[in-house]
Design a protein around this motif. Structure first.
Motif, short mmCIF file in Angstrom:
data_model
loop_
_atom_site.label_atom_id
_atom_site.label_comp_id
_atom_site.label_asym_id
_atom_site.label_seq_id
_atom_site.Cartn_x
_atom_site.Cartn_y
_atom_site.Cartn_z
N PRO A 1329 0.84 -1.21 0.00
CA PRO A 1329 0.00 0.00 0.00
C PRO A 1329 0.87 1.25 0.00
CG PRO A 1329 -0.69 -1.55 1.70
CD PRO A 1329 0.62 -2.04 1.17
N ALA A 1330 0.29 2.33 -0.59
CA ALA A 1330 0.97 3.62 -0.56
C ALA A 1330 0.73 4.31 0.78
CB ALA A 1330 0.46 4.51 -1.70
N THR A 1331 1.72 4.98 1.32
CA THR A 1331 1.62 5.67 2.62
C THR A 1331 1.96 7.13 2.45
OG1 THR A 1331 3.89 5.16 3.20
CG2 THR A 1331 2.21 3.59 3.90
N GLY A 1332 1.48 7.90 3.40
CA GLY A 1332 1.74 9.34 3.40
C GLY A 1332 1.25 9.98 4.70
N ARG A 1333 1.46 11.27 4.77
CA ARG A 1333 1.04 12.02 5.96
C ARG A 1333 0.26 13.26 5.54
NH1 ARG A 1333 5.90 13.69 9.59
NH2 ARG A 1333 6.59 14.49 7.55
N LEU A 1334 -0.82 13.50 6.28
CA LEU A 1334 -1.57 14.74 6.17
C LEU A 1334 -1.14 15.65 7.33
CD1 LEU A 1334 -3.82 16.64 5.16
CD2 LEU A 1334 -5.42 15.34 6.60
N GLY A 1345 2.91 32.01 19.18
CA GLY A 1345 4.34 32.08 18.91
C GLY A 1345 4.94 30.78 18.43
N THR A 1346 4.19 29.69 18.36
CA THR A 1346 4.71 28.39 17.93
C THR A 1346 3.81 27.84 16.83
OG1 THR A 1346 5.51 28.00 20.15
CG2 THR A 1346 5.40 26.10 18.71
N VAL A 1347 4.42 27.32 15.78
CA VAL A 1347 3.64 26.73 14.70
C VAL A 1347 3.01 25.44 15.19
CG1 VAL A 1347 3.71 25.79 12.38
CG2 VAL A 1347 5.11 27.79 12.96
N MET A 1348 1.68 25.39 15.17
CA MET A 1348 0.96 24.22 15.63
C MET A 1348 0.67 23.30 14.43
SD MET A 1348 0.81 24.57 18.77
CE MET A 1348 0.98 25.84 20.02
N SER A 1349 0.84 22.01 14.61
CA SER A 1349 0.58 21.07 13.52
C SER A 1349 0.01 19.78 14.07
CB SER A 1349 1.87 20.79 12.74
OG SER A 1349 2.84 20.18 13.57
N TRP A 1350 -0.80 19.15 13.23
CA TRP A 1350 -1.39 17.85 13.52
C TRP A 1350 -1.03 16.90 12.38
CZ3 TRP A 1350 -3.41 22.51 14.49
CH2 TRP A 1350 -3.87 22.78 15.77
N ILE A 1351 -0.70 15.68 12.69
CA ILE A 1351 -0.25 14.70 11.69
C ILE A 1351 -1.24 13.54 11.65
CG2 ILE A 1351 1.58 13.11 11.01
CD1 ILE A 1351 3.58 14.99 12.31
N TYR A 1352 -1.70 13.22 10.47
CA TYR A 1352 -2.58 12.07 10.25
C TYR A 1352 -1.90 11.15 9.23
CZ TYR A 1352 -6.12 14.96 12.48
OH TYR A 1352 -6.82 15.73 13.37
N TYR A 1353 -1.68 9.91 9.60
CA TYR A 1353 -1.06 8.95 8.68
C TYR A 1353 -2.10 8.42 7.70
CZ TYR A 1353 3.08 8.97 11.63
OH TYR A 1353 4.20 9.35 12.33
N LEU A 1354 -1.71 8.37 6.42
CA LEU A 1354 -2.59 7.92 5.34
C LEU A 1354 -2.05 6.62 4.74
CD1 LEU A 1354 -3.06 11.38 3.58
CD2 LEU A 1354 -4.47 10.37 5.39
N LYS A 1355 -2.99 5.80 4.31
CA LYS A 1355 -2.62 4.53 3.71
C LYS A 1355 -3.51 4.30 2.49
CE LYS A 1355 -2.00 -0.38 4.77
NZ LYS A 1355 -2.13 -1.43 5.82
N GLY A 1356 -2.89 4.30 1.32
CA GLY A 1356 -3.64 4.08 0.10
C GLY A 1356 -3.62 2.62 -0.32
N ILE A 1357 -4.80 2.06 -0.66
CA ILE A 1357 -4.93 0.63 -0.98
C ILE A 1357 -5.44 0.50 -2.41
CG2 ILE A 1357 -6.01 -1.54 -0.29
CD1 ILE A 1357 -6.31 -0.41 2.48
N THR A 1358 -4.76 -0.36 -3.20
CA THR A 1358 -5.21 -0.63 -4.56
C THR A 1358 -6.43 -1.50 -4.54
OG1 THR A 1358 -3.72 -2.51 -4.66
CG2 THR A 1358 -2.85 -0.39 -5.44
#
Length: 1427
Positions: A1329-1334, A1345-1358
């Motif tokens: 499967p293909a992987t990535g991050r949002l 004063g601080t850059v806030m970020s949230w990470i969501y892991y993605l998984k693409g399935i054929t």
């Protein structure tokens, strides 16, 4: 120049104005009077340059609303010398047809001065910005008017001692090339600040630079402050527009001030200007003080005698350099840990400033702790900030305070910062209170010795411990007791708890009760604090058997007289000594009886001290007595004393019974009679006594008249001791027959011994009356009065009147004679006036008596002519009151009558004199009737009044009076408080000249009888001296409110005359019985007590009442007969403040008792804190608990002072139970930044009180989520919530191009948004499967004063892998579900996979995976997939 739009409101006019010049020619040269010696002008008509006209209009175009007015400003800016004319045309497109726009003609003339100063105009003087209190030039006083032609040069400086110059010098640039590249500055001057778009020469370019913009650019590029201050420029050229050269010079005009240094310096004090050229001048401003500084100068051109005044105005302001906060509070820091905080130093100025912290301010008070500052010194750049880190290690318990000072260059005062820190540790203290009451604090560093000292056998002694937690955390503890078993059996350790909460204390005790004799040693007691110190103690002591020394163990009182009331009994003092080294307790077990009493109070006798026990013997019978007195020592041992005694009768009498009555006979005055009386003691015990006689006759009280010898104490031996008593009688006056008893006084008892009788013979002759009033007697008539001479003495005597004194109006018979003892003799006194006289008096007529002083007689009378009157005057009134009647006298003569009436009768009085004028018909003579005794049995008082007239006649009126019983002297009404004795004073007036004895009789009027709770008392008799007054006291007391009415009669039992009062007493509420002040913290209770006594013989029930809701008390209090009752009540406030109230105790028998309550409620401390811990972007909800003590339904308002904590605005609480009910408030923590957050939950209610609950939140960085599986060619919805309260722009980025989403979007505050992510599979199919991050992020300003970020892991399935992935994922989830089934009851969410067969085939999913659809159900942030 205003233009008005007069159209209606719906029309709007659009106008444009243009200037068009007209040409004219006028030649000539003239001098303008504006500047007599400075300005020269040549005027000629010149053509106007259309591209650069000298006239401008502002605004040049615009719109004018309907019915409005527009103002235009016309400026004249000539570039050449001459006259100018032009017309201003206003073009309005939407005017009505036929109308033309406004046309205004303008003219102007330009002048040519001798010199031109290239300075911007200043309104410092014209705009009234100058302070009128400043001095003028050359020391002129404040308020002087300045020359209107004065030029003003203004300087703006930041900070003291900074150099500010006004000059224009190109060489500056050349000099500055040594500090920065030479090519940089010209390029900056030519490109950054040029006002026009054309390139000029380097000098002209420098002249036209926007200097403020230039200086800002230099600061950004990092040029130094001194460099920028050095090249600070103002356009200040002096131009010579004439055709001749001249010189110039600058002269200061301000008065010198020796107290301060000069602030303005002219760097070009003189110079030379060529014709048509210009030169520059420089001024330097070095400020010394804040605010405005002025300096007056004169610009002089000597060749033309021209002087131009200048005013240099410098304004120095404090640099805007400060900390971003005024204080730091580290709050609580554990000892040994370091606390740090960052503070920003802000520079809001356009120049950098250097700073340095003072080393001496980094030490705390007492040099306990030192603060670390990084950096200690540095430079803060323009419009920027420098972070400064303050840190410190907590070394001691308690508060530490720093007041930091930081010196900033050019600031007049240093920056200050207050820093506070409170260090704490696991602080436990243990105190031990021994049996002697001494409290010691145990040490955990050494072994503590706890000594029980000397303990008596079977005695019980305890040591009490108090374990206190002075730290910030709860701790547990354990006890350990070790030693010999036979010793440990005598020790008992008691402790109910094994943990101590912070700020509280736990008691414990160890009891020692030895049952055998031994030495207490080798016993160790340990107190172990978990994660804290260990307190070790060694127990010591020894066992002793108590003993006391008695001064005697046997005592015989011997023969003692039988005790009678008033006698002094026999006593003996027993001395008890404690010869031990420790105190002992003593108690007497003997019960006192009728013949033996031991006065002894149980006590603790200190070592080497003594105590007395008094033994008193009261023999009641003539028998032998024997008793045993036992003393108990320490409640363990006893010692006894044997007491013996003999009771005997007291028998003392005269030897000869004939002397029982001693007859002193009747000696004459001056004679002496002595009698000797022997007496004997027939008792079996010796007797010491004294003789006394208390005669009733006051003449016998003189010792020279009657004396008994011996007068001192007499001691007679037992069984026959004798003594002679001598009685001496020597009368100095006549003494009537008397009989007195001679008493013996022994041991407080008086007893008659024998009696004496006798009398003293002497002469005593008196007259029964010494004043005789004959009244009015007609001439040649005689009135006789009888008087009595009495001999009340024992010896007869002769008497003789001074007869010559009686003549001529009086006579007495007999003139002389002899009167025997006890005889009365009548004397006849006659009044026979020889002449008519209104007042005939004879005073002090003496009667000489043998052996005594002469008697005296006073005689009065009047002689008038006889006149018979038929009128009788009758009187009637109450006894001792008055009634007045008038007798009308008529004077028909021409003579003034001055009459002296003669009144007979003791009950009538009248004026001694009366004047009747001639021919007066109705002159009234008022005679007053005041009877002093009542008339009884129909009898009347009789009297007469005789008016002797001047002509020798007289008027005689008979007087008759009836005296009725008296009325009440007064009706006394009193209102008195209950439960307080009150005395009513009744004034008794004796109307007679002799003493009277009255009997007081109190008769009840209302009610018929007094209740048991009311008393009214007074004396039975009262004696009042003659013609005087005495107060009679009635004491009234009652326990409750009542109304009584009594009649108090005072009757003379001899004459039956009386007077009485009516007394009405109303008892009212007693008011305040006391004030009770109670102080307690909010929701803490304290106890108050009230003591009441029951004087009655029956039990009393008090009903209690208090309307204060914070007071709890029993409904009633029962007090036994003749005892004291204690009422205990509790005060538990709910709100801070002071209040008052009243406590009432009501009894039907004793009435009402009032007590004022002063209640003070102090603030309570903080409630138990609530701690949160969650990740950024999520929330956590906890319940804050507090105790509600309100006894009614109440609404609490909830408020939090931080947006990161959320709570309901109000909660409803049911009435609390007696001990309080626990209430929970749901608090949600939704952090807005990573790190720690603190706040306080305020729960308030007007009824239930206030609660403050500290809230502590820890926000961790957001954790990655996922993976979220996405089929190829489809999309997934990922919910994302904007945690910020405001709308925020978020960016959405993926690091794999196969995943696609929207790049940015604005999300509403506190709302959840669905982020759609699609997956496009690559052309080549991979078996993995293909992987990535949002990555979702927000701007730096929103995230504090601080850059806030949230990470969501993605998984693409054929497509081929979708179903297999679902099955694999479902298998994993089901296994996970089976393992976590029990956790679901605790609220944890888990994932469920559901598969649905969409065909009619029953093949398994592995065989035909494409016929199944899959759905994954998850928690709130779940993803729904279908295939």
């Amino acid at each position: 120049m205003p233009i008005q739009n007069s159209y209606c409101a719906s029309n709007v006019g659009t106008a444009s104005v243009s200037a068009l010049a007209g040409l004219s020619t006028t030649k000539g040269t003239q001098t303008i009077s504006r500047y007599d010696s400075v300005v020269e002008s040549s005027s000629s008509q010149v053509s106007i340059d259309i591209d650069n006209p000298p006239f401008t209009v502002e605004p040049c175009s615009g719109a004018i609303a309907a019915m409005e007015t527009q103002e235009f400003k016309v400026k004249f800016i000539p570039l050449e010398v001459g006259k100018f004319e032009a017309s201003l045309n206003c073009s309005i497109p939407n005017l009505k047809e036929g109308l033309q726009g406004q046309v205004v003609a303008v003219k102007g003339r330009s002048l040519l001065p001798y010199c031109h100063f290239e300075l911007e105009d200043s309104d410092y003087i014209s705009g009234n910005r100058r302070n009128s209190e400043l001095s003028g030039p050359r020391g002129a006083p404040p308020g002087v008017t300045l020359d209107p032609n004065t030029h003003v040069i203004e300087f703006q400086a930041v900070g003291v001692n900074t150099i500010n110059k006004s000059h224009r010098k190109l060489a500056v640039l050349q000099t500055a090339a040594s500090e920065s590249p030479a090519t940089l500055l010209p390029r900056l001057f030519l490109t950054l600040g040029v006002r026009t778009g054309t390139f000029l020469s380097l000098e002209k370019s420098f002249d036209r630079v926007d200097h403020e913009y230039l200086f800002g650019t230099l600061r950004v590029l990092g040029f130094g402050t001194h460099f920028i201050a050095w090249i600070r420029l103002l356009s200040f050229y002096i131009m010579n527009p004439t055709n001749s050269d001249y010189s110039f010079q600058w002269v200061p005009e301000s008065a010198p001030d020796v107290r301060m240094q000069p602030t303005f310096f002219c760097l070009t004090e003189n110079g030379y200007i060529s014709a048509g050229k210009k030169t520059e001048v420089s001024f330097q401003f070095v400020p010394q003080l804040l605010n405005i500084t002025e300096s007056f100068w004169s610009f002089i051109i000597p060749e033309h005698n021209i002087t131009v005044p200048f005013l240099l105005c410098g304004n120095m302001s404090e640099p805007a350099v400060s900390f971003d906060r005024s204080h730091i509070n580290y709050k609580f820091v554990l000892i040994g840990h370091r606390a740090h905080e960052t503070v920003n130093m802000l520079n809001q100025e356009a120049s950098p400033f250097s700073f340095r912290f003072r080393e001496d301010t980094l030490q705390s008070e007492g040099y306990v702790s030192k603060l670390t500052v990084e950096p200690m010194e540095g430079i803060v750049l323009p419009h920027s900030s420098v972070p400064i880190i303050f840190s410190c290690v907590a070394k001691t318990d308690g508060n530490v305070n720093w007041n930091i000072s930081c010196d900033v260059k050019a600031k007049t005062v240093p920056l200050t910062l207050n820093i506070k820190m409170q260090g704490y540790s696991m602080n436990a203290t243990v105190t031990c209170e021994g049996g002697d009451g001494i409290v010691i604090e145990l040490s955990h560093q050494t072994i503590n010795e706890i000594s029980f000292g000397e303990v008596e056998l079977n005695d019980d002694i305890s040591c009490h411990f108090v374990i206190s937690n002075n730290g910030k955390f709860n701790f547990d503890f354990d006890w350990e007791l070790s030693g010999a078993p036979n010793i440990l059996s005598c020790l008992k350790l008691t402790c109910k708890w094994n943990n101590v909460e912070t700020g509280s204390s736990i008691p414990a005790s160890i009891r020692f009760r030895p049952d055998h004799k031994f030495v207490l040693k080798d016993v160790e007691l340990k107190l172990k604090i978990q994660k804290g110190p260990t307190f070790a103690c060694v127990l010591t002591g020894c066992i002793v058997i108590p003993n006391a020394h008695l001064s005697f163990t046997r005592y015989d009182f011997g023969p003692c007289f039988i005790y009678n009331a008033g006698m002094v009994p026999s006593k003996k003092t027993l001395i008890i000594t404690n010869k031990q080294e420790q105190a002992i307790s003593l108690d007497c077990l003997f019960l006192n009886n009728s013949y033996l009493e031991v006065k002894f109070q149980p006590c603790a006798l200190l070592p080497k001290k003594t105590m007395k026990a008094i033994i008193i013997f009261y023999p009641r019978e003539p028998i032998r007595y024997q008793e045993l007195i036992t003393f108990e020592i320490n409640g363990l041992t006893q010692q006894s004393v044997k007491i013996f005694g003999q009771g005997v009768e007291m028998r003392i009498e005269v030897v000869d019974y004939k002397n029982k009555v001693v007859n002193l006979k009747a000696p004459k005055v001056g004679q002496i009679v002595k009698k000797v009386v022997p007496i004997i003691n027939r008792s079996s015990a010796p007797l010491t006594f004294s003789l006394a006689v208390n005669p009733n006759e006051h003449l016998l009280q003189n010792l020279k008249v009657l004396n008994i010898w011996p007068s001192s104490s007499i001691k007679l031996d037992a069984n026959g001791g004798t003594c002679d008593v001598v009685v001496t009688f020597s009368p100095t006056y006549r003494i009537p027959q008397f009989a007195e008893e001679v008493m013996i006084e022994c041991t407080g008892v008086s007893k008659p011994l024998f009696a004496i009788r006798g009398c003293g013979q002497g002469i005593e002759i008196t007259l029964d009356q010494d004043r005789i009033a004959f009244g009015a007697v007609v001439l040649r008539s005689q009135v006789t009065r009888l008087t009595m001479i009495q001999n009340t003495g024992d010896v007869g005597a002769s008497f003789r009147w001074d007869i010559e004194k009686f003549k001529p109006h009086f006579s007495i018979t007999p003139v002389e004679g002899y009167i025997s003892a006890g005889m009365n003799m009548s004397l006849e006194v006659a009044f026979h006036p020889a002449i008519i006289h209104a007042d005939i008096r004879l005073e002090n007529v003496q009667c000489f008596v043998e052996g005594v002083k002469p008697l005296q007689l006073y005689l009065t009378g009047s002689c008038v002519a006889a006149t018979a009157m038929k009128e009788v005057v009758n009187f009637s009134c109450q006894v001792r009151t008055t009634q007045v009647h008038g007798i009308v006298l008529i004077n028909r003569t021409n003579q003034l009558w001055n009459l002296q009436p003669l009144i007979e009768g003791e009950h009538w009085t009248g004026p001694k004199n009366i004047t009747v004028h001639p021919h007066q018909q109705n002159q009234s003579y008022e005679i007053t009737y005041k009877p002093l005794s009542m008339t009884m049995d129909g009898k009347k008082h009789q009297g007469s009044v005789f008016f002797p007239l001047p002509d020798g006649t007289g008027l005689l009126y008979m007087l008759y009076g009836v005296a009725e019983p008296p009325k009440a002297v007064a009706i006394i009404n009193r209102e008195v408080p209950c439960k307080i004795p009150y005395t009513v004073l009744l004034s008794i007036n004796n109307w007679l000249p002799k003493p009277q004895r009255f009997r007081a009789i109190i008769d009840q009027i209302k009610p018929e009888r007094l209740e048991s709770y009311t008393t009214l008392k007074g004396l039975d008799y009262i004696e009042v001296p003659g013609s005087s007054r005495r107060d009679y006291r009635i004491i009234f007391f009652t326990y409750k409110e009542a109304t009584i009415s009594v009649k108090v009669t005072f009757r003379n039992e001899a004459t039956q005359e009386y007077l009485y009062y009516i007394v009405n007493i109303k008892s009212i509420s007693p008011g305040l019985n006391g004030t009770i002040e109670l102080v307690a913290a909010v929701r803490q209770s304290t106890t108050g007590t009230v003591a009441v006594e029951n004087p009655l013989t029956v039990p009393i029930v008090f009903i209690t009442e208090c309307k204060i809701s914070d007071i709890s008390l029993p409904t009633q209090l029962i007090v036994p007969p003749q005892a004291k009752g204690i009422l205990n009540f509790e005060y538990q406030p709910l709100k801070v403040g002071e209040s008052t109230g009243r406590l009432t105790l009501n009894s039907s028998e004793l009435g009402v008792f009032y007590y004022d309550l002063i209640l003070k409620a102090k603030p309570a401390g903080l409630e138990k804190s609530l701690h949160f811990r969650t990740t950024f972007g999520t929330s956590q909800t906890l319940s804050a608990k507090f105790m509600n003590h309100s006894r009614q339904k109440v609404e609490f308002s909830c408020k939090v002072d931080s947006p990161e904590f959320l709570v309901d605005k109000s909660i409803i609480a049911s009435p609390a139970s007696p001990g309080g009910s626990e209430i929970g408030v749901e608090v949600a923590y939704e952090p807005l930044r990573v790190g720690e957050s603190r706040s306080t939950l305020n729960i308030t209610s007007p009824v239930g009180g206030d609660y403050n609950i500290p809230l502590f939140g820890v926000c961790l960085p957001a954790k990655p989520q996922g993976p979220f599986s996405i089929r190829a060619g489809s999309s997934a919805s990922i919910p994302f919530k904007n945690i910020f309260p405001q709308a925020t722009i978020f960016s959405f980025q993926v690091d794999n191009p196969a995943f696609v989403c929207k790049p940015t979007e604005t999300l509403r505050g506190k709302k959840t948004h669905i982020v759609v992510v699609s997956f496009e599979a690559a052309a080549s199919i991979s078996k993995y499967p293909a992987t990535g991050r949002l990555i979702i992020s927000c701007p730096q300003s929103v995230g504090n004063g601080t850059v806030m970020s949230w990470i969501y892991y993605l998984k693409g399935i054929t497509p081929e892998k979708v179903i297999l992935f679902i099955f694999s994922f479902a298998k994993f989830v089901l296994i996970k579900v089976s393992k976590q089934q029990e956790n679901t009851n605790n609220g944890e969410a888990f994932t469920v996979v559901c598969l649905t067969n969409q065909t009619n085939s029953s093949k398994s999913a592995e065989e035909n995976p494409t016929n199944y659809t899959g759905e994954i159900l998850a928690q709130e942030n779940s993803i729904v997939m279908s295939s």
